[in-house]
Design an enzyme around this catalytic site. Sequence first.
Site, mmCIF file in Angstrom:
data_model
loop_
_atom_site.group_PDB
_atom_site.id
_atom_site.type_symbol
_atom_site.label_atom_id
_atom_site.label_comp_id
_atom_site.label_asym_id
_atom_site.label_seq_id
_atom_site.Cartn_x
_atom_site.Cartn_y
_atom_site.Cartn_z
ATOM 1 N N HIS A 50 1.171 7.480 -2.610
ATOM 2 C CA HIS A 50 0.937 7.822 -4.006
ATOM 3 C C HIS A 50 -0.388 7.165 -4.425
ATOM 4 O O HIS A 50 -0.983 6.412 -3.627
ATOM 5 C CB HIS A 50 2.120 7.385 -4.884
ATOM 6 C CG HIS A 50 2.505 5.947 -4.713
ATOM 7 N ND1 HIS A 50 1.696 4.917 -5.125
ATOM 8 C CD2 HIS A 50 3.598 5.374 -4.156
ATOM 9 C CE1 HIS A 50 2.281 3.767 -4.848
ATOM 10 N NE2 HIS A 50 3.431 4.012 -4.251
ATOM 11 N N HIS A 106 -1.186 3.588 -3.397
ATOM 12 C CA HIS A 106 -1.657 3.338 -2.026
ATOM 13 C C HIS A 106 -3.157 3.636 -1.921
ATOM 14 O O HIS A 106 -3.894 2.925 -1.232
ATOM 15 C CB HIS A 106 -0.934 4.253 -1.039
ATOM 16 C CG HIS A 106 0.514 3.940 -0.838
ATOM 17 N ND1 HIS A 106 1.513 4.755 -1.289
ATOM 18 C CD2 HIS A 106 1.128 2.896 -0.231
ATOM 19 C CE1 HIS A 106 2.685 4.247 -0.970
ATOM 20 N NE2 HIS A 106 2.489 3.108 -0.336
ATOM 21 N N ASP A 146 4.664 -5.631 -5.059
ATOM 22 C CA ASP A 146 5.585 -6.311 -4.141
ATOM 23 C C ASP A 146 5.181 -7.785 -4.064
ATOM 24 O O ASP A 146 4.719 -8.267 -3.031
ATOM 25 C CB ASP A 146 5.528 -5.644 -2.762
ATOM 26 C CG ASP A 146 5.986 -4.202 -2.833
ATOM 27 O OD1 ASP A 146 7.088 -3.949 -3.332
ATOM 28 O OD2 ASP A 146 5.220 -3.319 -2.415
HETATM 29 O O1 PAF Z 1 4.913 -2.492 1.512
HETATM 30 C C1 PAF Z 1 5.206 -1.717 2.446
HETATM 31 O O2 PAF Z 1 4.984 -0.507 2.396
HETATM 32 C C2 PAF Z 1 5.886 -2.281 3.683
HETATM 33 O O3 PAF Z 1 6.770 -3.292 3.350
HETATM 34 C C3 PAF Z 1 4.887 -2.731 4.758
HETATM 35 C C4 PAF Z 1 4.028 -3.890 4.279
HETATM 36 C C5 PAF Z 1 4.000 -1.570 5.155
HETATM 37 C C6 PAF Z 1 5.650 -3.212 5.997
HETATM 38 O O4 PAF Z 1 6.448 -2.215 6.530
#
Ligand code: PAF
Length: 280
Positions: free
Chosen positions: A34, A37, A152
């Site tokens: 999305h 990212h 996150d």
């Molecule tokens: O944040 C994410 O999308 C996932 O936790 C990651 C860092 C790619 C690890 O799988």
Amino acid sequence: MKVITTKNEMKALSDSFHQRDEHIAFVPTMGNLHPGHMQLVEKAETLAPKTIASIFVNPLQFGQNEDLDSYPRTMERDQQLLELGDVDILFSPTREEIYPDETSNKEVIEFPGLSDVLCGASRPGHFSGVAVVVKHLFETVQPDVAVFGEKDYQQVLVIKKLVQEYKLPVEIVTVPTQRETDGLAMSSRNGYLSEQERQTAPLLYQTLCQARDQVKAKAGCFSAIEQQASEVLTKAGFKPDYFSIRHADDLSEPNEGETRLVILAAAWLGKPRLIDNILI
Ligand code: PAF
């Protein structure tokens, strides 16, 4: 954009970049991309001449009753977005490539006090799964810098700890949470919300903002602010998992009067469990 699926090929290519002194910026993802990212990708491109993104839906970070099987896999669309975003290389390994045998599936990396609180308490093994896969990815892609989203928050702290404990030569850079116009943090899981839940969802961020203002104004002790916020969310139809004021550096429980704070919240709204946070 070159697409690579094996660790050997990825490592060889990264080796060749390093031999030519071309730094690598890395954006690990689980796909279903999305605009949040794509902000990470944009940031990565400002940090190094080579940008590598990965897509790997990591089974180790999903609990038994979580959505591993139904997690949206949208490879074709993701690939187009990364191509448009000028990513140089997409690393998209298979499960067998990352976890070739039973032993590799069972690796555990825990940081007590950090990876087992908040989301780590509700999702046992989740952050161990994240740490294990990120270590594999860093060892394969060998980035100089890796970019993560601040949505996150706990994951970022776990990854910084991983880098420190395992002395991995990677700088961690973070990008502020990308939000929809109504304040809802962008997430791959927002797609699970019904139309009505989608209307309610921005209340999570509004409640965090309100709690931040209360903390700043010293309008009550931390536990009273947390409790009031949970009640607001419950009344609106959320099932709060936690709403917690923590020390911003290590997520320990702060004394009243502490100023380096973060407020973190997780709450179910229908099917998805939404998370968000706000720094003070
Ligand atoms: O944040 C994410 O999308 C996932 O936790 C990651 C860092 C790619 C690890 O799988």
